[in-house]
Scaffold this motif. Structure first.
Motif, short mmCIF file in Angstrom:
data_model
loop_
_atom_site.label_atom_id
_atom_site.label_comp_id
_atom_site.label_asym_id
_atom_site.label_seq_id
_atom_site.Cartn_x
_atom_site.Cartn_y
_atom_site.Cartn_z
N SER A 11 60.87 31.33 26.05
CA SER A 11 59.98 31.03 24.93
C SER A 11 58.66 31.78 25.10
CB SER A 11 59.69 29.54 24.89
OG SER A 11 58.65 29.23 25.80
N ASP A 12 57.81 31.69 24.06
CA ASP A 12 56.51 32.33 24.21
C ASP A 12 55.41 31.30 24.50
OD1 ASP A 12 56.32 31.18 21.76
OD2 ASP A 12 56.01 33.04 20.64
N VAL A 13 55.83 30.21 25.12
CA VAL A 13 54.84 29.22 25.57
C VAL A 13 54.79 29.24 27.09
CG1 VAL A 13 54.16 26.78 25.58
CG2 VAL A 13 55.39 27.75 23.60
N CYS A 14 53.63 29.46 27.65
CA CYS A 14 53.50 29.46 29.10
C CYS A 14 52.08 29.06 29.47
CB CYS A 14 53.82 30.84 29.67
SG CYS A 14 53.50 30.97 31.43
N GLU A 15 51.96 27.86 30.02
CA GLU A 15 50.62 27.38 30.40
C GLU A 15 50.08 28.22 31.55
OE1 GLU A 15 48.52 25.14 29.09
OE2 GLU A 15 50.01 25.18 27.45
N PRO A 16 48.81 28.62 31.49
CA PRO A 16 48.23 29.37 32.60
C PRO A 16 48.08 28.51 33.85
CG PRO A 16 46.58 28.93 30.88
CD PRO A 16 47.88 28.45 30.35
N GLU A 17 48.35 29.08 35.01
CA GLU A 17 48.16 28.38 36.29
C GLU A 17 46.67 28.23 36.58
OE1 GLU A 17 50.14 27.39 39.20
OE2 GLU A 17 51.68 27.26 37.65
N GLU A 18 46.32 27.12 37.19
CA GLU A 18 44.93 26.94 37.61
C GLU A 18 44.76 27.59 38.98
OE1 GLU A 18 43.66 22.88 37.58
OE2 GLU A 18 41.70 23.35 38.47
N MET A 19 43.98 28.67 39.03
CA MET A 19 43.84 29.43 40.28
C MET A 19 42.44 29.25 40.87
SD MET A 19 46.84 30.71 40.32
CE MET A 19 46.75 31.76 41.77
N GLY A 20 42.36 29.31 42.18
CA GLY A 20 41.06 29.28 42.84
C GLY A 20 40.33 30.59 42.62
N ALA A 21 39.00 30.53 42.59
CA ALA A 21 38.21 31.75 42.38
C ALA A 21 38.55 32.80 43.43
CB ALA A 21 36.72 31.43 42.44
N GLU A 22 38.87 32.36 44.64
CA GLU A 22 39.15 33.30 45.72
C GLU A 22 40.63 33.57 45.93
OE1 GLU A 22 37.40 35.43 47.17
OE2 GLU A 22 35.46 34.82 46.37
N ASP A 23 41.50 33.13 45.01
CA ASP A 23 42.90 33.52 45.10
C ASP A 23 43.03 35.00 44.69
OD1 ASP A 23 43.95 31.11 45.95
OD2 ASP A 23 44.21 30.33 43.91
N PRO A 24 43.83 35.77 45.44
CA PRO A 24 43.96 37.20 45.11
C PRO A 24 44.51 37.42 43.71
CG PRO A 24 44.89 36.76 47.29
CD PRO A 24 44.58 35.43 46.67
N LEU A 25 43.90 38.38 43.02
CA LEU A 25 44.39 38.78 41.70
C LEU A 25 45.28 40.01 41.84
CD1 LEU A 25 44.20 38.52 38.56
CD2 LEU A 25 42.18 39.98 38.66
N PHE A 26 44.80 40.97 42.64
CA PHE A 26 45.64 42.16 42.85
C PHE A 26 45.33 42.86 44.16
CE2 PHE A 26 42.03 43.81 40.27
CZ PHE A 26 41.63 44.91 41.01
N ILE A 27 46.30 43.69 44.55
CA ILE A 27 46.14 44.62 45.67
C ILE A 27 46.21 46.00 45.05
CG2 ILE A 27 47.13 45.46 47.85
CD1 ILE A 27 48.80 42.80 47.87
N LEU A 28 45.35 46.90 45.50
CA LEU A 28 45.42 48.26 44.97
C LEU A 28 45.07 49.25 46.06
CD1 LEU A 28 45.80 50.09 42.47
CD2 LEU A 28 43.35 49.85 42.04
N TYR A 29 45.87 50.28 46.17
CA TYR A 29 45.61 51.30 47.18
C TYR A 29 44.57 52.30 46.68
CZ TYR A 29 49.05 49.15 49.99
OH TYR A 29 49.70 48.22 50.76
N THR A 30 43.67 52.73 47.57
CA THR A 30 42.66 53.74 47.21
C THR A 30 43.36 55.07 46.97
OG1 THR A 30 42.33 54.18 49.56
CG2 THR A 30 40.78 52.68 48.51
N SER A 31 42.62 56.05 46.47
CA SER A 31 43.24 57.32 46.06
C SER A 31 43.80 58.13 47.21
CB SER A 31 42.21 58.20 45.37
OG SER A 31 41.56 57.51 44.37
N GLY A 32 43.30 57.91 48.43
CA GLY A 32 43.78 58.70 49.56
C GLY A 32 43.10 60.05 49.67
N SER A 33 41.85 60.17 49.20
CA SER A 33 41.13 61.44 49.32
C SER A 33 40.81 61.74 50.77
CB SER A 33 39.81 61.38 48.55
OG SER A 33 40.03 61.04 47.22
N THR A 34 40.50 60.71 51.54
CA THR A 34 40.02 60.94 52.90
C THR A 34 41.07 60.63 53.96
OG1 THR A 34 39.07 58.72 52.90
CG2 THR A 34 37.61 60.52 52.33
N GLY A 35 42.20 60.09 53.61
CA GLY A 35 43.21 59.80 54.62
C GLY A 35 44.20 58.79 54.10
#
Ligand code: ATP
Ligand code: MG
Length: 653
Positions: free
Chosen positions: A248-272
Motif C-alpha cells: 500500500s502507499d501508507v507507511c508511518e514514519p519511524e521515530e528516530m533519535g537525532a543521533e541515529d545514522p541517516l547515511f554512510i557516504l564515501y569521500t571522493s578519494g582524491s587523497t587516498g
C-alpha cells in the motif's frame, strides 16, 4: 586580482534576501558567542516528534572525540522532507526530473513530481523495503542513475530508519563490491541500465559481478529504467515495479533519535583510500536545510538546480535533504553537461526557469573551453544565484561564469565544504557578502575557522594568515565517525592538531578576513623555502587564453628543494609548441613572480580526475617524481587511460 576588488550585492537584493550584511554579522556573532542558544533556536526549523532539551554535547579532545547534537530529540527525516509540507504545498512540484535524452519518447521528457506524489512513491518504496526484510539500522546500498527512484530510495530508507550508502553509478563492480562489504549491506538497489550522455551502463551486470561472493546474502531490488535484458538472479533479485504491486502507499514514519545514522557516504578519494563518513539525522538535517536556505537565498516557489550526482555529498545535501526539508522545488538531472551538446545546462535552465544554479569548477572550465555561443543561445533571465563547489575556482573561470552565464547580475556563491562537514562551512551569502573571484569568503553561522602554522600547530592570530585550515568547534552537520572505525576518525581529523577539526586543506586569510583555499595541505609546494599553494599557480596558467585547465605539483629538485611541475590542457583549437611553452612560463613569472615559474611543463590532453571531477594531484605527483610504480589506489579515477599517456610523455629534466 588584488584583494580589494569587491563585488557588492545590489541594494535590492540586500533588502529582500534572507540576510543582509547586518543580519549576517549579528547572527554570526550570536552563533559563535553562544552556540547553545543559537542552535536551540535554529534547531526548531525541523519538526521534532519528541523535542530536544539538550543542544550541544561535543568534544574534540584527543582520545575522547564525541559529537552529539540535539541528542534527546526524536524525528523522522523523510517526514520532515515530505509529510510536513503536504498541507501547504501538496500540489507544488517537489522534484523536476530531466532525463538524459531531452527528446526521449519512452522517458516521456521531463517529469514533475508533486509533494503529494512524492509522499505516495516514498511510502510505497518504504513498504517494499520492509517486505524485503529491511528495518531500522540495516544498511542499504543505492547504486542508481539520477532518476527520481534514487530520491525515493533515500527517503524510503530514512522513513523506516534504514541507513543508506550511495555508490555513484559510474563506479566499477570492484569499487561497488568493496563498499557493499564495508558496511555489510543487506540490500542493493540498482537499475537495469543507466543512460548517460547517450551511452548506457549495464548497472545490473556490475552488481552481479560485485556480489559474486555473497550471492545468497545480499538481495537486489531492480528499477526498470531502460528495459534492457539483464541477468536476473531468481533467488534474490526483485523488480521494484512488481514488488510495488504488493504494497500500500501508507507507511508511518519511524521515530528516530537525532543521533541515529541517516547515511554512510564515501569521500571522493582524491587523497587516498576513501573514508566511510557517517552522518546522523537531527543535526545534519538542520544544517543542510539552513545552509540551503541562506547560501542560495532560496525563497518559496523558486526552482533550485544542483547539477551534482546523488552519489556525492553535494547531491545528498543540496538535491535531496536540504531543498526538500525547505519545501523547495529541486531539479534532478540524469545527463551530462555536453550531451546532446555543450549547451545542455543552459537549455535545462531555460526550459525549467531555474533560479539557483549550482555546479562544479570542472564543469565551468570545460564549458568555458567550448565557447560563449552555447550559453548565449539561451534565455537565462530566470537565473538569480550561481554557485560552485568541489575545487578552488580559478578567477578566470569565476569571471566567465559571472559575465557569460550570470550576465553580471547573479551573485556567485563559492561554497567550501567537504563530505565530512555535511554542508557549507565557508561561503558568501548572496545579499550579505561582497565577493572576490576565487575566494570562498567568510564562515557560515556557527563555524569557527582557524588558520594554523603547519609545523607548530599554533593558531595565527593576525588577520592576514597562511597555513592549515582547521575548525575550532563543532557544528550540527559535522560527521560523527568513520563507519566501523572510530579510531580512524580520530586519527584522520583530530590527531595532527589537538582540539581542532583538521580539514586537510591549506588556506590564506587576507586583510579583509576572507578565506582563500590554496589546495590540499599535502599538495603545498616549497620552492627554495617559499611555500605555495597549487591553486595559485594553476589559476595563473588558466588565466592565459590558450589554457583550458592546469594542474601543478611539486617534485624533488636538487637546488630548490622542490620544483614546480605543471600539466597543461589547451583550449580546443590550440596546438602545443615550444614557443607556447616559453610564453606560458613567462606568463606565470609575470602573474605571480619568478619563484612560481614552472620548471617542467607537460602538455596533457587529459588530467586524472575523480569521478566527481576533481584533479587527483597525488597521481600527478608520482608521475612528476618518476615513481609511477607507486600510484596507489586509482579505483576512483574517472578515466585511468589518461595516466598512461602522461607517464609516456613525462618531461625529463
Ligand atoms: P578524499 O577526502 O577521499 O581525498 P575529497 O576530499 O575530494 O576526497 P570531498 O569531500 O568530495 O572528497 O571533497 C572535499 C574537498 O574538496 C575539500 O576538502 C576541498 O579540498 C575541496 N573543495 C570543495 N569545495 C571547495 C571550494 N569551494 N574551494 C576550494 N576547494 C574546495
Ligand atoms: Mg577530503
Amino acid at each position: 586580482m588584488p584583494d580589494d576588488q569587491f563585488r557588492h550585492p545590489s541594494e535590492a537584493l540586500a533588502r529582500e534576501a534572507h540576510a543582509d550584511r547586518e543580519t549576517y554579522e549579528a547572527m554570526y556573532k550570536a552563533s559563535v558567542e553562544d552556540p547553545e542558544a543559537f542552535w536551540r533556536e535554529h534547531g526548531e526549523r525541523v519538526d521534532w516528534i519528541k523535542p530536544f532539551t539538550q543542544v550541544k554535547n561535543t568534544s574534540f579532545a584527543p582520545g575522547n572525540v564525541s559529537i552529539k547534537w540535539f541528542e534527546d530529540g526524536t524525528l523522522n527525516v523523510a517526514a520532515n522532507c515530505i509529510d510536513r509540507h503536504l498541507k501547504e504545498r501538496g500540489d507544488q512540484t517537489a522534484i523536476i526530473w530531466e532525463p538524459d535524452d531531452p527528446d526521449s519518447v519512452e522517458g516521456g521528457g521531463a517529469q514533475h513530481i508533486t509533494y503529494q506524489q512524492l509522499h505516495a512513491h516514498v511510502c510505497k518504496f518504504a513498504n517494499v523495503l520492509k517486505n524485503l526484510g529491511i528495518g531500522r539500522g540495516d544498511r542499504v546500498v543505492i547504486y542508481l542513475p539520477m532518476i527520481p527512484e534514487a530520491a525515493y530510495a533515500m527517503l524510503a530508507c530514512a522513513r523506516i530508519g534504514a541507513i543508506h550508502s550511495i555508490v555513484f553509478a559510474g563506479f566499477s563492480a570492484d569499487a561497488l563490491g568493496a563498499r557493499i562489504n564495508a558496511c555489510d549491506a543487506k540490500l542493493v538497489i540498482t537499475a537495469d541500465g543507466a543512460p548517460r550522455g547517450g551511452r548506457v551502463t549495464n548497472l545490473k551486470d556490475n552488481v552481479n559481478q560485485a556480489l559474486t561472493h555473497d550471492y545468497d546474502v545480499v538481495k537486489c531490488l531492480v528499477v526498470k529504467r531502460t528495459g534492457q535484458q539483464i541477468a536476473f538472479r531468481e533467488e534474490c533479485d526483485y523488480w521494484l515495479h512488481e514488488e510495488q504491486e504488493k504494497v500500500s502507499d501508507v507507511c508511518e514514519p519511524e521515530e528516530m533519535g537525532a543521533e541515529d545514522p541517516l547515511f554512510i557516504l564515501y569521500t571522493s578519494g582524491s587523497t587516498g583510500q576513501p573514508k566511510g563518513v557517517v552522518h546522523t539525522s537531527g543535526g545534519y538535517l538542520v544544517f543542510a536545510a539552513m545552509t540551503h536556505q541562506y547560501t542560495f537565498d532560496y525563497r518559496a516557489g523558486e526552482v533550485f538546480w544542483c547539477t551534482a550526482d546523488v552519489g556525492w555529498v553535494t547531491g545528498h545535501s543540496y538535491i535531496v535533504y536540504g531543498p526538500l526539508a525547505n519545501g523547495a522545488t529541486t531539479l534532478m538531472f540524469e545527463g551530462v553537461p555536453t550531451y546532446p551538446d555543450a549547451g545542455r545546462f543552459w537549455d535545462v535552465c531555460e526550459k525549467h526557469k531555474v533560479n539557483q544554479f549550482y555546479t562544479a569548477p570542472t564543469a565551468i572550465r570545460a564549458l568555458m573551453g567550448k565557447g560563449d555561443e552555447y550559453v548565449q543561445k539561451h534565455d537565462l533571465s530566470s537565473l538569480r544565484i550561481l554557485g560552485t563547489v568541489g575545487e578552488p575556482i580559478n578567477p578566470e573561470a569565476w569571471n566567465w561564469y559571472d559575465r557569460v552565464v550570470g550576465g553580471g547580475r547573479c551573485p556567485i556563491v563559492d561554497t567550501w565544504w567537504q563530505t565530512e562537514t555535511g554542508g557549507h562551512l565557508l561561503t558568501p551569502l548572496p545579499g550579505a557578502t561582497p565577493t572576490k573571484p576565487g575566494s570562498a569568503t567568510l564562515p557560515f553561522f556557527g563555524v569557527q575557522p582557524v588558520v594554523l602554522e603547519p609545523q607548530s600547530g599554533e593558531a595565527i592570530e593576525t588577520t592576514e594568515a597562511e597555513g592549515v585550515l582547521c575548525i575550532a568547534d563543532s557544528w550540527p552537520g559535522q560527521m560523527r565517525t568513520v563507519w566501523g572505525d572510530h579510531e580512524r576518525f580520530e586519527k584522520t581529523y583530530f590527531s595532527d592538531y589537538k582540539n581542532y577539526y583538521f580539514t586537510g586543506d591549506g588556506c590564506r586569510r587576507d586583510a579583509d578576513g576572507y578565506y582563500w583555499i590554496t589546495g590540499r595541505v599535502d599538495d603545498v609546494i616549497n620552492v627554495s623555502g617559499h611555500r605555495m599553494g597549487t591553486a595559485e599557480v594553476e589559476s595563473a596558467l588558466v588565466a592565459h587564453d590558450a589554457v583550458a585547465e592546469a594542474a601543478v605539483v611539486g617534485y624533488p629538485h636538487p637546488v630548490k628543494g622542490q620544483g614546480i611541475y605543471a600539466y597543461v590542457t589547451l583550449m580546443g583549437g590550440r596546438e602545443p609548441s615550444d614557443e607556447l611553452r616559453k610564453e606560458l612560463e613567462t606568463w606565470v613569472r609575470k602573474e605571480i613572480g619568478p619563484i612560481a615559474k614552472p620548471d617542467c611543463l607537460q602538455w596533457a590532453p587529459g588530467l586524472p580526475k575523480t569521478r566527481s571531477g576533481k584533479i587527483m594531484r597525488r597521481i600527478l605527483r608520482k608521475i612528476a617524481e618518476n615513481d609511477h610504480g607507486a600510484l596507489g589506489d586509482i579505483s576512483t579515477l574517472a578515466d585511468p587511460s589518461v595516466v598512461d599517456d602522461l607517464i609516456e610523455n613525462r618531461v625529463n629534466r
